[in-house]
Design a protein around this motif. Sequence first.
Motif, short mmCIF file in Angstrom:
data_model
loop_
_atom_site.label_atom_id
_atom_site.label_comp_id
_atom_site.label_asym_id
_atom_site.label_seq_id
_atom_site.Cartn_x
_atom_site.Cartn_y
_atom_site.Cartn_z
N ARG A 153 0.84 -1.19 0.00
CA ARG A 153 0.00 0.00 0.00
C ARG A 153 0.87 1.24 0.00
N ARG A 154 0.40 2.27 -0.69
CA ARG A 154 1.09 3.56 -0.71
C ARG A 154 0.84 4.27 0.61
N PRO A 155 1.75 5.15 1.00
CA PRO A 155 1.50 5.97 2.19
C PRO A 155 0.23 6.80 1.99
N ALA A 156 -0.47 7.06 3.08
CA ALA A 156 -1.71 7.83 3.00
C ALA A 156 -1.47 9.16 2.31
N GLY A 157 -2.33 9.47 1.37
CA GLY A 157 -2.26 10.75 0.70
C GLY A 157 -1.34 10.80 -0.51
N GLU A 158 -0.47 9.82 -0.69
CA GLU A 158 0.48 9.86 -1.80
C GLU A 158 -0.23 9.80 -3.14
N LEU A 159 -1.22 8.92 -3.25
CA LEU A 159 -1.95 8.79 -4.51
C LEU A 159 -2.78 10.05 -4.78
N GLU A 160 -3.42 10.58 -3.75
CA GLU A 160 -4.18 11.82 -3.91
C GLU A 160 -3.26 12.94 -4.39
N ALA A 161 -2.08 13.04 -3.79
CA ALA A 161 -1.13 14.09 -4.18
C ALA A 161 -0.68 13.92 -5.62
N SER A 162 -0.46 12.69 -6.05
CA SER A 162 -0.06 12.43 -7.44
C SER A 162 -1.16 12.82 -8.41
N ILE A 163 -2.38 12.50 -8.05
CA ILE A 163 -3.51 12.84 -8.91
C ILE A 163 -3.71 14.35 -8.97
N MET A 164 -3.57 15.02 -7.83
CA MET A 164 -3.69 16.48 -7.84
C MET A 164 -2.58 17.10 -8.69
N ALA A 165 -1.37 16.59 -8.58
CA ALA A 165 -0.26 17.12 -9.40
C ALA A 165 -0.57 16.94 -10.88
#
Length: 123
Positions: free
Chosen positions: A8-20
Motif C-alpha cells: 500500500r502507498r502511504p496515506a495521501g500519496e496517490l491523492e497528491a499524485s492525482i492532484m499534481a
Amino acid sequence: MTDAKDERRPAGELEASIMAALWAAGGPQTPGQVQLSLGADLARTTVTTILTRLHDKGVVDRHRQGRGYAYFPVQDAQGLTARRMHTELDRDSDRETVLARFVAQLSPDDERILRDLLESGEQ
C-alpha cells in the motif's frame, strides 16, 4: 511473500499524485486521462475512486463529459495547503495557543514574511 502490487502507498500519496496531474494538465481531465498522465500501474477504477473522494472533500470539481466526468482542481497547490492549515487549526479549540506555538516555530525569514503579510492586510 508480498509483491510490489500488494504494497500500500502511504496515506495521501496517490491523492497528491492525482492532484499534481490535474494541476499540470491545466484543464479538466477524465479519469482515463489522469491515469495515462500518471504512467503508473493504476487501474482506471482506482483513479476514479480517488477523484470521487477528492470531489467529496471539495478539493476538485467536475462536469459531465459523455457518460462520466472530467475533473479539475478547485484551488492551486498553495491554496490547498492553506486550506489544510485551516483544517488543522479548526481541530483544536484553543486557537490562540496553536497559533502562538506555530509562530514560535517559524524561521526568521518566515516570521518576516508573515509580519509583512499581516501589515499589508494581504490575504
